[in-house]
Enzyme design. Structure first.
Site, short mmCIF file in Angstrom:
data_model
loop_
_atom_site.label_atom_id
_atom_site.label_comp_id
_atom_site.label_asym_id
_atom_site.label_seq_id
_atom_site.Cartn_x
_atom_site.Cartn_y
_atom_site.Cartn_z
N GLU A 115 -11.55 -3.94 -0.26
CA GLU A 115 -11.62 -4.60 -0.38
C GLU A 115 -12.97 -5.45 -0.82
O GLU A 115 -13.49 -4.40 -1.22
CB GLU A 115 -11.18 -4.85 0.94
CG GLU A 115 -9.50 -4.83 1.37
CD GLU A 115 -9.03 -5.56 2.46
OE1 GLU A 115 -9.68 -5.68 3.26
OE2 GLU A 115 -7.64 -5.54 2.76
N HIS A 230 -8.96 -18.36 3.88
CA HIS A 230 -8.52 -17.21 2.24
C HIS A 230 -8.55 -17.88 1.22
O HIS A 230 -7.63 -18.37 1.25
CB HIS A 230 -7.46 -16.49 2.57
CG HIS A 230 -7.38 -15.24 2.39
ND1 HIS A 230 -6.41 -15.48 1.29
CD2 HIS A 230 -7.23 -14.01 3.00
CE1 HIS A 230 -6.27 -13.54 0.51
NE2 HIS A 230 -7.00 -13.44 2.02
N ARG A 276 -15.49 -13.69 0.09
CA ARG A 276 -14.18 -14.82 -0.18
C ARG A 276 -14.37 -16.26 0.01
O ARG A 276 -14.13 -16.80 -1.08
CB ARG A 276 -13.28 -14.14 1.28
CG ARG A 276 -12.34 -13.67 1.36
CD ARG A 276 -12.41 -13.09 3.51
NE ARG A 276 -11.08 -12.06 2.55
CZ ARG A 276 -10.45 -11.43 3.97
NH1 ARG A 276 -10.68 -12.66 4.97
NH2 ARG A 276 -9.24 -10.64 4.12
N HIS A 335 -7.87 -20.02 7.45
CA HIS A 335 -7.56 -18.10 7.46
C HIS A 335 -7.87 -17.98 9.11
O HIS A 335 -7.48 -16.97 9.65
CB HIS A 335 -7.60 -17.82 6.46
CG HIS A 335 -7.29 -15.53 6.25
ND1 HIS A 335 -5.88 -15.48 6.91
CD2 HIS A 335 -7.95 -14.07 6.73
CE1 HIS A 335 -6.30 -14.28 6.96
NE2 HIS A 335 -7.36 -14.15 6.88
N ARG A 370 -17.36 -13.76 7.69
CA ARG A 370 -16.33 -12.34 7.48
C ARG A 370 -16.19 -11.63 6.68
O ARG A 370 -14.95 -11.96 5.40
CB ARG A 370 -15.12 -13.28 8.30
CG ARG A 370 -14.24 -11.30 9.17
CD ARG A 370 -13.05 -11.87 9.66
NE ARG A 370 -12.29 -11.79 9.03
CZ ARG A 370 -11.05 -11.89 7.92
NH1 ARG A 370 -10.63 -10.74 8.25
NH2 ARG A 370 -9.96 -12.49 7.69
#
Length: 511
Positions: A115, A230, A276, A335, A370
């Site tokens: 990811e 997100h 992100r 998110h 995060r």
């Protein structure tokens, strides 16, 4: 008001963190407070990514911690990052032992995926994008069978009860009215605050209640301004918005605008696998410029979509889209909140009798941004640490002396709040919008008696206004650069009932 129940450990929230903690407490008796039927409306069940852990021989806890620190933009506690990274493989194994059917290789190792912002493939999954659902189904089944756990369904915690400054339980609301639950130790595991925003991937009920209740009880709140948006929620007018997992980009899917042009290389050297916050701002910019934003999975996933990513495929089908043949319209959505109730490395808050884990806690693991799939990891690790601390600890009950219940919030006012938070404290912020939001929150909050959602929103907005830099998930168009010093911020309720900032000394730390 009479006390309706008494328990040693009260777990407020029935997502991954709360249920894993309750199971791990055995044989100590505990009570889990679930606002819905167990397993429903928990954000954990919607997690499509998985659980990050250094499971591959080529990986290491040190590499995982380094990636976590890099993603957190200077605000991750290195000791906490290494703590969760070292405990990651054991966390996956603990869930697997409960029955979670993680994907396996032909040699029965855990299969791992890559990811964004990870230097190694290290995300353990279930059937592509079903990790959250599979984990929650497994935990719910185990909790139903556990004899040491009492589950109270259909009741929501609305305020923390106290005696001499110590948390001694909660006030709940249900269709049957208000009640008190007395507890020697109360653990908040209620999730985040995405429901404060117009577009969110969270349950709409996730409106920062734990932050507001802990703040009102005198607990220190850390870094609430850091809200992760997100980048790829499905832009299909659903509330909450379905999520298009980041793994789609990890598998080679591309972000394109309406004319088919891939645009991420203009915003970051890592392109579609940029952090992100960068991707969210890029999509926000493309949409505001009128070019639109779409996730093109036709070449990368194509005909395999229904089997490789069944959750996303089903969401697309419900919206009348076929991602095998057409790009998916996407938009940033609130998110995950990196900040929350400040805790030490054993989950203790700054108020005696109150612990926190999961998204509503701020352990120092996530910093300003995060790292993907670290949320489930942190939830399991800290839930386990709280359980280990409390399982055999001497606990004492005290009578409840004080509890102040907040007023209810009308649906129309809540929607106004969500619109204003999205406009003035969303993906991109500035002083003008934050001042406008603060004035409205102050006026309406005072008029309404400060419902919990207004308290949580004001904590976020106040911290955002004071952070005059851009870092991680917090972006100020009027202060687009990093500040000279990476510094966490801690807030608490003043003697006058307002918000005050407190120094870092004396705050929870690793121990």
């Amino acid at each position: 008001m009479n006390v309706g129940a008494t328990t040693d450990v009260l777990v407020v929230g029935a997502g991954l963190a709360g249920l894993f903690l309750a199971l791990r407490l055995a044989p100590r008796r505990c009570t889990v407070l679930s606002p819905t039927v167990l397993g429903q409306a928990a954000a954990s069940a919607w997690a499509q990514g998985g659980l990050a852990a250094a499971l591959d021989p080529a990986d290491s806890a040190e590499q995982h911690a380094a990636d976590t620190i890099a993603a957190g933009a200077g605000l991750v506690d290195p000791q906490v990052a290494l703590l969760i990274a070292r405990e990651g493989p054991a966390a996956v194994a603990a869930l697997a032992n409960l029955g979670v059917p993680f994907d396996r290789t032909q040699t029965e190792r855990f299969a791992v995926s890559l990811e964004a912002a990870h230097s190694q493939a290290r995300v353990a999954r279930v059937a592509g994008d079903l990790a959250g659902r599979a984990i929650m189904e497994t935990l719910v089944t185990a909790v139903r069978r556990a004899t040491h756990i009492q589950v109270l369904e259909g009741a929501r915690a609305v305020a923390l009860a106290q005696t001499d400054g110590r948390v001694t339980g909660v006030m709940t609301r249900s269709t049957e009215g208000e009640s008190l639950i007395s507890a020697a130790e109360t653990v908040m595991a209620t999730g985040g605050a995405g429901g404060l925003y117009r577009i969110t991937t969270n349950p709409k009920e996730a409106r920062g209640a734990a932050l507001a209740q802990a703040f009102n009880a005198g607990a220190v709140i850390a870094d609430p301004e850091f809200v992760q948006f997100h980048p790829t929620a499905l832009d299909v007018a659903a509330d909450p918005a379905p999520l298009a997992t980041e793994s789609l980009r990890g598998e080679g899917s591309r972000l394109i605008n309406a004319d088919g042009t891939a645009f991420m290389s203009r915003y970051h050297p890592q392109g579609d696998l940029a952090p992100r916050d960068v991707v969210a701002r890029a999509i926000h910019a493309e949409r505001r410029a009128g070019r639109g934003a779409f996730l093109d999975c036709r070449a990368s996933i194509g005909a395999d979509f229904p089997t490789r990513f069944p959750t996303v495929f089903s969401a697309c089908q419900r919206a009348g889209l076929d991602p095998r043949e057409q790009p998916i319209p996407v938009a940033p959505a609130a998110h995950y909140q990196m900040g929350g109730i400040a805790t030490d490395s054993w989950g203790r808050s700054t108020v005696t009798g109150l612990s926190a884990c999961g998204e509503c806690a701020s352990t120092g693991a996530h910093g300003a941004n995060r790292l993907a799939s670290n949320s489930l990891l942190e939830a399991v690790v800290f839930a386990g640490r709280i359980a280990d601390r409390l399982r055999d600890a001497p606990l004492s009950h005290r009578p409840i002396e004080r509890v102040d219940a907040p007023p209810l919030l009308a649906a129309e006012t809540l929607q106004q709040l969500r619109e204003r938070m999205s406009t003035d404290c969303g993906v991109i912020r500035d002083a003008t919008g934050l001042a406008r939001l603060d004035a409205w929150l102050g006026e309406q909050g005072a008029r309404l008696g400060w419902p919990s959602a207004f308290v949580a929103a004001r904590l976020i907005a106040t911290a955002a206004a004071h952070r005059r830099e851009s870092r991680g998930g917090h972006y100020r168009s009027d202060f687009p650069a990093l500040g000279p010093v990476a510094q966490r911020r801690f807030l608490r309720r003043s003697a006058e009932g307002d918000i005050e900032f407190v120094p870092t000394t004396g705050m929870p730390h690793t121990s």
